[in-house]
Scaffold this active site. Structure first.
Site, short mmCIF file in Angstrom:
data_model
loop_
_atom_site.label_atom_id
_atom_site.label_comp_id
_atom_site.label_asym_id
_atom_site.label_seq_id
_atom_site.Cartn_x
_atom_site.Cartn_y
_atom_site.Cartn_z
NE ARG A 24 -1.89 -1.74 3.61
CZ ARG A 24 -2.22 -2.10 4.68
NH1 ARG A 24 -3.64 -1.68 4.97
NH2 ARG A 24 -1.63 -2.50 5.66
CE LYS A 130 3.52 -19.38 12.09
NZ LYS A 130 3.18 -18.41 12.94
CG ASP A 159 5.80 -24.12 9.47
OD1 ASP A 159 6.56 -23.40 9.82
OD2 ASP A 159 5.08 -25.02 9.96
CG HIS A 160 10.03 -20.07 9.51
ND1 HIS A 160 8.88 -19.87 10.21
CD2 HIS A 160 11.07 -20.06 10.78
CE1 HIS A 160 9.10 -19.56 11.60
NE2 HIS A 160 10.38 -19.93 11.95
CG HIS A 222 5.93 -23.37 13.71
ND1 HIS A 222 5.98 -23.27 12.34
CD2 HIS A 222 6.11 -22.03 14.26
CE1 HIS A 222 6.13 -21.89 12.10
NE2 HIS A 222 5.98 -21.19 13.10
#
Length: 470
Positions: A24, A130, A159-160, A222
């Protein structure tokens, strides 16, 4: 940005890689490049090389527009087509939704309306961060919305944790070493503890965290991901769908707690004021942006079981929390004790059950505890550790998780990403807990900041000892 830079540094990015930022904020391409440079110089795991960095920044463009404004998507289409024409090829495209979750559906639908979801002769992929939903119902609705535009093979739910070296090494440790698989079952494993402990508070994330909490923020994604990788059956092959099929089987084998069982199997709490890193810190309810009287949990501990042939009767303990005594994410697999203890000499620390500890962060590695004799004329014993650490064993720094995951996205390898049925199965496990908490709003137990968590967490333990110390 640091992950993308390090991929460029290692020559892992495509030769004609381009990046278009959309947000934005109104700013020029040069302003955006300045923001990117600052982030890379501050957070990159290696000191940036100016030649590599300048080359990467030159290939960045920017569009300033709200995500619900068609002008944003017209701008993406125009710039992307210009890049195709300049290069004389049809570029593959990856849309990475690093946005607030409320925009996931909006952006996906807008991409579909502009027909940016598919390209003849090129691949189009969608990366979704997530949290993926707030409960089972919202996750199902979001899946339907995304799948109405994109095919499942195009969607990468990131998901790191799954990009961390130790997490990937669990598969190698289990299936690449013959010494573990014969013991990897209910006959030899006593219990498993999976911990995600943070020593920090919520910082500036109050708006997000107060609507989320530890169960949604850490456990549903996680920790359940770690659990599935630890306990899955050997896949037929290490292709994306074969691996994810086995992970989904684990989730389906976990019986969710009933509303009546939640108080016995789940504990939640909030951090109060205390001392962290030698400084006085406020409690959760005193943090700026937290709603007065909030009952959002900053700590959760639960006991699960996997009802299948391999794991039946083995308790699985999960815990996650903020403002605890130290930062660590680890998996502890405790084997059953030996049947006869004959070592009781004075000064002996005694025979302890063997433990396999998988350290996910901050110090990635694996350790195995054994019992050994203390040197001397008497039979005294104590535990010792055999350790493997990534930093010392390979003499190199592990890549950041996002480096692996972004590269896998560009390659089209979805092995380390969650599938739609996998996400919904994970929500199915925690959904009854959320519903039980809605009927019992609190107040919540408090634990001092900088401590190991609430003493109430011990009540969910069976006859398997105590929580590993933090």
């Amino acid at each position: 940005m640091p992950a993308i830079y390090n991929l460029a540094h290692e020559g892992a990015l495509p030769e004609r890689f381009n990046l278009i930022g959309v947000a934005r904020t109104q700013q020029s391409d040069d302003d955006y490049r300045g923001v990117a440079r600052e982030a890379i110089e501050k957070y990159s795991r290696r000191r940036p090389d100016e030649t590599v960095l300048s080359s990467l920044l030159e290939r960045m463009r920017y569009i300033g527009a709200p995500f619900d404004d068609q002008a944003a998507y017209e701008g993406i289409e125009q710039i992307a087509n210009e890049l195709d024409e300049e290069a004389g090829i049809r570029f593959n495209r990856v849309f990475y939704l690093a946005t607030a979750p409320g925009f996931f559906e909006t952006i996906a639908q807008a991409l579909g309306e502009r027909k940016l979801d598919k390209r003849e002769g090129a691949e189009v992929r969608l990366v979704v961060g997530k949290p993926f939903g707030r409960d089972l119902e919202s996750a199902q609705a979001l899946n339907r919305a995304l799948l109405s535009v994109f095919e499942e093979r195009q969607i990468f739910r990131i998901d790191h944790y799954l990009g961390k070296e130790t997490v990937q090494n669990i598969l190698v440790l289990r299936f690449g070493n013959g010494i573990f698989e014969p013991l990897w079952n209910r006959s030899y494993i006593d219990h498993v503890q999976i911990t995600a402990s943070e020593d920090i508070g919520i910082g500036s994330r109050a708006e997000y965290y107060d609507r989320s909490g530890a169960l949604r923020d850490i456990v549903q994604n996680h920790l359940l991901q770690l659990l599935t990788i630890l306990s899955m059956e050997p896949p037929v092959s290490f292709s994306a769908d074969e691996v994810r099929n086995e992970k989904v089987k684990v989730l389906h084998a976990i019986k969710p707690p009933t509303l009546e069982e939640v108080p016995e199997r789940v504990v939640r709490a909030q951090y109060g004021s205390g001392v962290a890193e030698g400084k006085e810190v406020p409690g959760y309810l005193e943090e700026q942006g937290v709603a007065p009287g909030s009952t959002t949990e900053t700590y959760v501990a639960l006991r699960l079981g996997i009802d299948n042939w391999r794991w039946a009767g083995v308790p699985i303990y999960l815990r996650a929390g903020k403002r605890l005594s130290r930062r660590v994410t680890e998996i502890a697999v405790t084997l059953k004790p030996v049947p006869h203890l004959a070592f009781h000499e004075s000064g002996s620390l005694g025979v302890q059950p063997n433990q396999l500890i998988l350290n996910v962060q901050p110090n990635e590695g694996v350790s195995l505890s054994l019992v050994a004799k203390i040197p001397g004329p008497t039979m005294r014993v104590r535990p010792v550790n055999m350790e493997f650490a990534y930093g010392t064993s390979f003499m190199s720094q592990s890549p950041e998780a996002y480096e692996r995951l972004i590269l896998d996205t560009m390659r089209g390898d979805a092995t380390l990403f969650a599938r739609d049925d996998e996400v919904e199965a994970a929500w199915g496990i925690v959904d009854p807990i959320l519903k039980a908490w809605e009927g019992d709003p609190g107040p919540l137990p408090q634990y001092p900041a900088g401590s190991a968590g609430p003493p109430e967490a011990g009540k969910i333990q069976l006859d398997n000892g105590e929580w590993r110390p933090l």
